[in-house]
Design a protein around this motif. Structure first.
Motif, short mmCIF file in Angstrom:
data_model
loop_
_atom_site.label_atom_id
_atom_site.label_comp_id
_atom_site.label_asym_id
_atom_site.label_seq_id
_atom_site.Cartn_x
_atom_site.Cartn_y
_atom_site.Cartn_z
N LEU A 141 -36.99 -19.97 15.83
CA LEU A 141 -36.60 -21.09 14.99
C LEU A 141 -37.15 -22.41 15.50
N PRO A 245 -34.04 -25.91 10.60
CA PRO A 245 -33.19 -25.42 9.52
C PRO A 245 -31.81 -24.99 10.00
N LEU A 246 -31.72 -24.61 11.27
CA LEU A 246 -30.43 -24.12 11.73
C LEU A 246 -29.88 -24.92 12.89
N TYR A 273 -23.20 -23.25 6.93
CA TYR A 273 -23.28 -23.74 5.55
C TYR A 273 -24.24 -22.88 4.74
N LEU A 274 -25.25 -22.34 5.41
CA LEU A 274 -26.18 -21.46 4.71
C LEU A 274 -25.57 -20.08 4.52
N LEU A 275 -24.79 -19.63 5.51
CA LEU A 275 -24.19 -18.31 5.40
C LEU A 275 -23.22 -18.28 4.24
N ALA A 277 -23.45 -19.75 1.53
CA ALA A 277 -24.13 -19.75 0.24
C ALA A 277 -24.53 -18.35 -0.18
N PHE A 278 -24.37 -17.36 0.71
CA PHE A 278 -24.73 -16.00 0.37
C PHE A 278 -23.65 -15.38 -0.51
N ALA A 289 -21.74 -18.27 12.90
CA ALA A 289 -22.41 -18.69 14.14
C ALA A 289 -22.36 -20.20 14.22
N LEU A 775 -39.04 -10.38 9.97
CA LEU A 775 -39.67 -11.56 10.56
C LEU A 775 -38.85 -12.81 10.23
N ILE A 776 -38.93 -13.80 11.10
CA ILE A 776 -38.16 -15.02 10.88
C ILE A 776 -39.08 -16.21 10.87
N PRO A 777 -39.31 -16.80 9.72
CA PRO A 777 -40.14 -18.00 9.70
C PRO A 777 -39.27 -19.22 9.98
N SER A 778 -39.88 -20.26 10.50
CA SER A 778 -39.09 -21.47 10.70
C SER A 778 -40.00 -22.66 10.72
N ILE B 12 -35.33 -18.23 5.73
CA ILE B 12 -35.00 -18.13 7.15
C ILE B 12 -33.91 -17.11 7.45
N LEU B 13 -32.90 -17.16 6.63
CA LEU B 13 -31.73 -16.40 7.05
C LEU B 13 -31.79 -14.89 6.97
#
Lengths: 785, 349
Positions: A141, A245-246, A273-275, A277-278, A289, A775-778, B12-13
């Motif tokens: 990240l 982003p995180l 806050y992103l979690l 939104a799922f 987290a 994969l994790i883009p950031s 990302i997530l």
């Protein structure tokens, strides 16, 4: 000439300085030219005499020379070399300034401190990390991370994604002494290892001693990671930070008054806050987290001889896998230091330190609600004296004392329905003390010797209920005879011993050096860790009558070679370590919340050996590092009872035995300040205990695990790439930013975090838990004002 | 705004928070088969039984063939006076029993099992001294409501016993219960209006692994030790037979480890996966163990015919009236559960 006379003459020539005239002292500080921050570990080499020294944590140095005219060469990682011409006729104090190499594109990244013509630390296995170069590496990240850099060194590995801590030369995570401004950190990561829990922006320097470390330090047997924070800019206030982003971070530092500087830095992660939104019911929605960490450092320099500094640090994590337990952990560190130059050749340091680490687990599954806590508290006072006898000989001595308090586990059931029983284990108390003497002696320009001796002592003290067991039988709750109450401060058990530390460096040719080291190290606190659970819950424990202190002996040898005018740096290091009194576990041990934990612990001896190969290219548009290590780490449990033997008493792989490790790191400088970098990591899978048989007992199918650690989880490998753009237009621009776009785990390998077997209905199934499924883009934005 | 968050989250997530739990098939190492011994000598009357099987290689699916028996072994039990009895095959392969009816387990004697396998290996158990066991004070049943939807009412049977002070005792309880089930039955004879075989006994096996050590409570009475739960499917008596065993310390530790390993669920409180070491040792290589255990146990038995007042509970009655009454002879209808005619008393009663 008679032999004895010959001897006397040789003695005279070798040991007594030929200049019979009186000597003078040249002392002073080496500072950065732009910010007046001291340069730690800079080396000074006196061309005319071949003498040299290295600056300390305040950037100070001291050289003893005959009066005369000298050229002094200054160098340090990340700075341009400097040569100063100086006249020394009497005792003199100077300030040298070094120009930072940040603005040059052929920057040197992380590399071993290599000797060339300057005096270097004889300790082999020392890696100095240049913090400013971290910002362009692909990391999780986009955030620069000291721990990620540390784990990319040959000889250092981790137990896998999401496992906090790191392992050096096959050692355990609790065998690393990680010091933040002198105070130990018991946990080095956020989010189970994704981020280091020290903000890279507040760090001045990080030194990793992989093998032996100086006699000044003790208490752990595998490695030493010294992290020193920056002391704050003395000229003007500066602001730097990053947004991702995180997580985001911010550091501000500057002068409050002429002699007082302040550095404040903080980091926070906010994925919740992103979690949220799922969609409902997805794995992400059920995860949680959060972490933050903050660092504060005050430094007061009333005069050029004295410095007082105070560092405070706090970090807090909350984490929840999709499931039914919440994890939280906090670290608190306070470090106060006073350093004083009593005479130009004599320096005195006094430190008072506090470090506390607490860990909580909250279970929220219906009918099994509980709240569990464990903690360790460490209070220490240290005093050191540094004396420069002459330009060839330096002597150092000191002592420290530590008070420990540990709570291994305290569980409370929550609510009326919970079937979990409340239980509190009794706390453990202990004290440790150490004293050392160390000298560094350079009888010849090509030969440096480091001789140190440390003596450490540990005592477990009351208040405590001490269990006694029947002799001649394996310890078990059923062979417990009684518990004796020990009152506070009474000594229950002592351990201690000598710890010699020896090092030798021989310069064979201008670009070639050989180093040899031997050391003995002792450790009295142990991390009890169940690595076969789905998520590890570790706690600390002091040595007691059943668990002696660990002792490690290590011998290492290495060759260092620079080639093509220092464009290539090659090193080959080999080591052999033997360990006594490692803590191993009985078959079927219950570790967490066991009030008679000693019935499930067994002593073991250990053996680790390996070869580490490191090749760096430090110049040119393409730079990088390749390191390969072959490392074995074996354990054999020692017990007189055949029913307790593990693997029949033979040597078997320890939990951190990873024979092959390969790291490749490259950086390519493109036009317009773009940089492309890649990381590739490969490690053999860690040992695991798989079932290897089946039988029936009392009509029930039973799975047999007859051997421990003879299987391996699948190998770990991943590739990360990143592009970064530095927005500086001119080299001296003070305000600039760096954008980094990276992809972690480019080919989306599901590296296993844990493997476990469960029985459902009529079959057994094995599961692999991977922390990163893909994969994790950031994209991260780092700014500097 | 939300869409922007989703774009970020989408980018990302998924990687971070899809911590994946995948079932995988791993290469399994296989060790050679090992002998498994299950046997017991008790203070009850003979015969005493020993079962020998071999372990098989691990596989993910349960082997449909069942355990591999070890036939043709020479099995004998001896006591400390040197008296030895040989066990003969029992009919079922791998099962052996004593035939000498004068060889009875006595408290205080030390017993050793010897097994000679056809391939020449010899295994010997470490001598176990048969412990005494105090008598059971009482067995009683309590009608309890459970969360189990298929058997919401059970009789929970408990044991009270007195633990002698001054000695260390290790206990285990096993129990057999008999509950009754109802069907319509069949006419007793052709044209008869009375029905027979409408009520059957159904045996219930104990789901509890009841172990106890008097470590914490030495000398205090043992109260309310749960030994079996007998589900209620019809109004009627429940018969229960409880055996209380006195174990040696080593047998208790073995059974304790066995219970722990069987109950591992992957939680943080689990013990480490481990072999369960018993007391059967290879006579020629004393650090090699066979699996399983040979126990010398003291036994005391208590039977109870429980006639409860469950008819007085309205919630139980409404549950029972909601149960369908299957058609036919209850011995046939419930044959898979081992049902037998209610007019025959269960064995031992």
């Amino acid at each position: 000439m008679r032999v004895s006379t010959l001897f006397c003459v040789l003695f005279f020539l070798l040991f007594i300085s030929p200049a019979a005239a009186q000597r003078v002292t040249l002392s002073g500080t080496v500072m950065r030219s732009d910010t007046s921050l001291p340069v730690i570990g800079a080396s000074l080499f006196v061309v005319q005499t071949g003498a040299g020294t290295v600056t300390d944590e305040e950037g100070r140095f001291s050289l003893s020379l005959p009066p005369g005219v000298y050229d002094i060469e200054l160098s340090s990682v990340g700075y341009r070399r400097d040569r100063e011409h100086i006249v020394v006729n009497q005792n003199r104090t100077v300030v040298f300034r070094l120009v930072s190499k940040t603005f040059e594109l052929d920057e040197i990244q992380v590399r071993d401190r290599r000797e060339d013509q300057n005096v270097r630390d004889v300790t082999m296995g020392l890696v100095q990390l240049d913090i400013r170069q971290l910002k362009k590496m692909p990391v999780v990240l986009g955030e620069p991370d000291i721990l990620k850099v540390v784990t990319l060194q040959a000889g250092v590995s981790t137990a896998g994604e999401g496992a906090g801590g790191f392992n050096v030369r096959g050692g355990r995570t609790d065998q690393n002494l990680v010091l933040l401004d002198g105070a130990p950190l018991f946990n080095t990561s956020h989010l189970l290892g994704f981020y280091a829990n020290v903000n890279a922006d507040v760090v001045q320097e990080a030194d990793l001693y992989k093998g032996t470390f100086p006699a000044q330090y003790g208490g752990r047997t595998a490695s030493l990671l010294l992290i020193n924070t920056r002391s704050g800019n003395r000229e003007a206030w500066r602001l730097s930070g990053g947004v991702g982003p995180l997580s985001s971070r911010l550091v501000a530092d500057g002068p409050i008054t002429k002699n007082l500087t302040l550095l404040v830095g903080g980091r926070v992660a906010y994925p919740n806050y992103l979690l949220r939104a799922f969609p409902e019911r997805s794995a992400a929605r059920q995860s949680r987290a959060f972490f933050y960490d903050g660092t504060l450092r005050l430094q007061y320099t009333p005069n050029s001889q004295n410095t007082l500094s105070l560092t405070a640090y706090r970090s807090d994590d909350d984490f929840k896998f999709p499931g039914d337990t919440l994890y939280g952990w906090q670290s608190d560190v306070l470090s106060a230091r006073w350093s004083s130059l009593l005479t130009p050749r004599l320096q005195f340091n006094l430190q008072a330190l506090y470090s506390g680490y607490a860990f909580q687990v909250e279970g929220i599954r219906t009918f099994q609600e509980f709240w569990l806590q464990s903690y360790i508290r460490h209070r220490e006072a240290k005093a050191d004296v540094f004396y420069t006898v002459n330009d060839k000989l330096k002597v150092q001595a000191g002592a420290n004392g530590i008070l420990y308090q540990i709570q291994k586990g305290d569980v409370k059931s929550v609510g009326d329905q919970s079937t979990v029983n409340s239980q509190t284990l009794q706390p453990e108390y202990g004290r440790e003390a150490g004293a050392y003497v160390q000298s560094e002696w350079k009888p010849r320009p090509y030969l440096t010797l480091q001789v140190g001796l440390r003596y450490s002592l540990f005592a477990q003290t009351g208040p405590f209920w001490l269990n006694r067991y029947e002799s001649g039988l394996p310890r078990s709750p059923e062979t417990l005879i009684d518990s004796a109450q020990i009152s506070g401060n009474q000594v229950i058990q002592r351990y201690g011993g000598w710890e010699p530390r020896l090092g030798l460096r021989l310069q064979l040719a201008p670009s070639t050096a050989v180093k040899l080291n031997y050391s003995r190290m002792r450790q009295y606190v142990h991390l009890i860790s169940n690595t076969t659970a789905i998520t590890p819950v570790d706690f600390w424990k002091l040595s007691d009558p059943f668990v002696p202190g660990q002792v490690a002996d290590q011998v290492s040898a290495g060759i260092f070679q620079n080639m093509k005018e220092n464009t290539y740096e090659l090193s080959v290091e080999g080591y052999y370590k033997t360990l006594q009194n490692l803590v191993e576990y009985r078959n079927g041990a219950t570790l967490l919340l066991n009030p008679r934990l000693e019935t499930d612990l067994l002593p073991a001896e250990g053996r680790a050996y390996g070869i580490e190969l490191n090749l760096n290219k430090t110049k040119g548009r393409l730079t990088g590092q390749l390191s390969y290590s072959f490392a074995r780490s074996l354990v054999a449990v020692q017990t007189p009872f055949s029913e307790l033997q593990i693997n029949d008493g033979n040597w078997f792989p320890s939990n951190f035995d990873r024979p092959h490790n390969l790291y490749v790191q490259t950086r390519l400088d493109l036009r317009n300040n773009w940089t492309f970098s890649t990381n590739f990591v490969y490690s053999t899978g860690i040992p695991a205990t798989y079932p290897d048989g089946r039988y029936v007992f009392e009509e029930q199918p039973v799975v047999d695990f007859s051997r421990r650690n003879l299987d391996r989880v699948p190998d770990y490998h991943r590739l990360d790439v990143s592009f970064s753009k530095d927005t500086r237009v001119s080299r001296s621009q003070r305000r600039y930013s760096i954008w980094t776009f990276g992809i972690y785990n480019l080919y989306a390998r599901r590296n296993p975090y844990s493997i476990f077997f469960t029985r459902t209905f009529q079959r057994t199934a094995s599961y692999r838990l991977s922390v990163f499924g893909t994969l994790i883009p950031s994209l991260t934005y780092n700014f500097y004002f | 705004m939300k869409r922007w968050i989703f774009w970020f989250a989408g980018l990302i997530l998924p990687g971070l928070m899809i911590s994946c739990l995948d079932e995988v098939k791993l290469p399994i190492r296989n060790e050679k088969p090992r002998l498994v011994v299950e046997g017991q000598i008790s203070s009850d009357r003979p015969p005493y039984f020993v079962r020998l099987t071999y372990s098989t290689s691990f596989g993910y699916d349960d082997s449909p063939a069942g355990p591999v028996p070890a036939p043709n072994a020479t099995v004998s039990i001896s006591d400390q006076t040197g008296r030895r009895v040989v066990l003969i095959p029992d009919g079922r392969p791998g099962h052996y029993r004593t035939v000498d009816t004068s060889f009875v387990g006595r408290v205080g004697n030390r017993y050793t099992l010897s097994v000679n396998l056809p391939d020449g290996q010899r295994f010997v158990s470490r001598p176990e001294t048969l412990p005494a066991v105090p008598p059971i004070d009482s067995v009683y049943g309590v009608l309890t409501k459970t969360d189990n939807l298929s058997a919401p009412f059970v009789y929970a049977f408990y044991v009270d016993a007195r633990d002698p002070a001054g000695e260390t005792n290790y206990y285990r309880w096993t129990a057999r219960a008999y509950s009754s089930k109802i069907s319509t039955g069949v006419p007793c004879s052709l044209g008869s209006t009375s029905f027979c075989y409408f009520r059957c006994w159904v045996p219930v096996a104990s789901q509890e692994f009841a172990l106890f050590s008097d470590n914490a409570t030495n000398g205090n009475p043992i109260r309310r030790q749960l030994v079996i739960r007998s589900p209620v499917y019809a109004l009627g008596p429940h018969f229960v037979e409880v055996k209380q065993y006195g174990l040696t310390r080593e047998a208790y530790q073995f059974l304790q480890r066995f219970r722990e390993q069987q109950s591992r669920v992957g939680s943080i409180f689990d013990p480490l996966p481990a072999p369960i070491i018993g007391n059967i040792v290879n006579a020629d290589r004393t650090d090699e163990y066979a699996l399983g255990y040979f126990q010398a146990v003291g036994v005391t038995t208590r039977r109870l015919q429980n006639y409860g007042r469950e008819a007085e509970r309205p919630d139980l009655r409404s549950f029972l009236t909601s149960l369908p009454v299957p058609f036919g002879d209850c011995r046939r209808v419930f044959a898979s559960e081992g049902a037998f005619d209610f007019t025959i008393p269960p064995p031992g009663f």
